[in-house]
Design an enzyme around this catalytic site. Structure first.
Site, PDB file in Angstrom:
ATOM      1  CE1 TYR A 160       4.065   3.189  -0.175  1.00 37.51           C
ATOM      2  CE2 TYR A 160       2.127   2.240  -1.186  1.00 37.51           C
ATOM      3  CZ  TYR A 160       3.310   2.092  -0.500  1.00 37.51           C
ATOM      4  OH  TYR A 160       3.738   0.844  -0.141  1.00 37.51           O
ATOM      5  CE  LYS A 237      -8.830  -7.537  -7.937  1.00 37.82           C
ATOM      6  NZ  LYS A 237      -8.707  -8.934  -8.367  1.00 37.82           N
ATOM      7  CG  ASP A 338      -6.121 -11.029  -8.837  1.00 39.60           C
ATOM      8  OD1 ASP A 338      -6.282  -9.976  -9.446  1.00 39.60           O
ATOM      9  OD2 ASP A 338      -6.948 -11.954  -8.871  1.00 39.60           O
ATOM     10  CG  ASP A 362       5.523  -1.260  -1.664  1.00 40.42           C
ATOM     11  OD1 ASP A 362       6.669  -1.746  -1.720  1.00 40.42           O
ATOM     12  OD2 ASP A 362       5.096  -0.689  -0.647  1.00 40.42           O
TER      13      ASP A 362
END
Length: 475
Positions: A160, A237, A338, A362
């Site tokens: 971002y 992650k 995930d 987000d």
């Protein structure tokens, strides 16, 4: 100081000390009405906020609202492409706390997103999104009431930050050439990897400072929660992106076990301590075997490393955290991104505060909001050390603008967050009670009414605000 706006003649400024607001009884708070349905939902929200403050404090406290402009409404006043005028930035900087409705993504004018711009200008590094269920709200989930989480999303870094180059651009091609010919070959772990020559390029920076200040806020928030909710989960992650997302996890643990050593325990530490409590004679190696799957198949070096970890934990914190003391600490753990997406659906009651980077946050905050009734019920805040902006988390929905039908719940609940941030908990609790009772009584706007079984006649946006206020006094 201002070109086209004038501050209220009554009220006082909010100031900040060590990242926390010092709030007078009559704070001046700038507000941005918002584009599209902002014309409907902001007046409804303002009415509820004022009524709650008046009811809770009997005139001893009052907000002095200061209208400022952004988005399409700003262009109407300040001119074409003036989506974020200097007047507005000056007012937010001067008064410290602001609240806003939804804003249009500009066309032209050099700003990709007004929301992102405000976060970056004022260094609002923590995007805070509570997701809890109000009884009676239609939900696609079987047990939405089990989810009660707060997402702490890092706001200023990750992709971002917006540093990227278009495919085929001169600088993008130069960067690919440097990476392919110099930097990747000079890094043995990358082997013979190469970036395709027709690729676009983006940069994903994750810093230690940015990561730790977010986790710091998350832990401080956890300390204010009931004991059974005092948990912070680092979402990442890191199994794939070891030096960005993996570093976020490592820096989060480092902060927790240094700056908050007396208040926190990590998940692995809790296992080690618990194993020792269950069997005081347990050897270091057997303790290590219990906390590490596949221990016996590891190399001698890796085994020794885990045994050393067990020894260090017992030597350093057994006196302060052992014999069950760790159960009263804030638990800090981590989950792969995930995995957490399915766990907030299958095991939602196991999580409390989720601290994560920008992009993961987000996705995750919207997914959690969907479980408890959608973005129409999702509040949000962007918080820094000397400024905070509270906002509706949904879009402008221009086709519904001016029809007095949209759900104002998101901006109302963002106002609740603002009141809590100010320390005005009594007023915040009134609104949560009023909103919860209104929904439980099936007094809802069309977005929720059409999903109820059987469907009910919807309230207008303004009528929903009135229903909330009417429920303030109902026991």
């Amino acid at each position: 100081m201002y070109d086209k706006i004038t501050p209220p003649t009554t009220g006082a400024k909010i100031t900040f000390k060590n990242g926390e607001p010092i709030v007078p009884d009559n704070p001046i708070i700038p507000f941005i009405r918002g584009d599209g349905t902002g014309i409907d939902i902001w007046p409804a929200a303002q009415k509820v906020l004022d009524a709650a403050v008046k009811t809770a404090y009997k005139g001893q406290r009052q907000i002095s609202w200061f209208k400022v402009y952004a988005g399409d409404e700003a262009c109407d006043l300040y001119g074409t492409y003036q989506y974020l005028p200097e007047d507005t930035l000056t007012a937010i900087q001067e008064y410290g706390v602001a609240i806003k409705g939804p804003l249009t993504t500009p066309v032209g004018g050099g700003i990709r997103s007004l929301n992102v711009a405000l976060r970056q200008i004022f260094d609002l590094y923590a995007c805070v999104r509570p997701c809890r269920y109000y009884a009676g709200t239609p939900s696609p989930h079987k047990n939405p009431e089990k989810l009660d989480v707060i997402v702490y999303r890092e706001n200023t870094e990750d992709i971002y930050l917006g540093i990227e180059w278009r495919q085929g651009s001169e600088i993008g091609d130069r960067l690919i050439a440097i990476l392919n010919k110099e930097l990747i070959p000079a890094t043995p772990e990358h082997g013979k990897k190469q970036i395709p020559l027709d690729a676009g390029i983006g940069i994903k920076p994750i810093s230690k400072k940015g990561s730790q200040r977010l986790v710091r806020r998350a832990i401080k928030h956890a300390l204010l929660l009931p004991k059974h909710k005092q948990q912070v989960t680092l979402v990442h992650k890191g199994n794939i992106m070891k030096y960005t997302e993996g570093a976020f996890r490592d820096w989060g643990y480092e902060l927790a076990t240094t700056e908050f050593r007396q208040e926190t325990v990590t998940e692995r530490e809790s296992w080690i301590l618990s194993n020792k409590e269950k069997n005081p004679d347990l050897s270091l190696e057997d303790n290590a075997r219990q906390i590490e799957p596949g221990f016996d198949a590891l190399t001698p070096e890796k085994k020794a490393q885990i045994v050393k970890e067990v020894e260090n934990v017992l030597n350093s914190i057994w006196a302060t955290h052992g014999n069950g003391q760790w159960k009263d600490k804030v638990l800090v753990n981590d989950r792969i991104a995930d995995s957490i997406f399915q766990q907030i659906q299958t095991r939602p009651d196991e999580y409390s505060i989720l601290a994560t980077m920008n992009l993961n946050g987000d996705y995750l905050s919207d997914a959690a909001a969907a479980i408890v009734g959608g973005l129409g019920m999702g509040p949000g805040a962007n918080i820094g050390d000397v400024c905070a902006i509270f906002e509706a988390t949904h879009g402008t929905a221009p086709k519904h603008a001016g029809l007095d039908r949209i759900n104002p719940g998101s901006v109302i609940l963002s106002g609740v967050m603002m009141l809590e941030y100010l320390g005005w908990q009594e007023a915040a609790d009134l609104i949560k009670k009023g909103l919860g009772d209104a929904i439980a009584s099936s007094q809802v706007t069309y977005d929720l009414a059409r999903l109820l079984e059987p469907p009910v006649e919807p309230l207008k946006c303004s009528e929903f605000a009135e229903a909330i206020i009417q429920h303030f006094g109902n026991g």
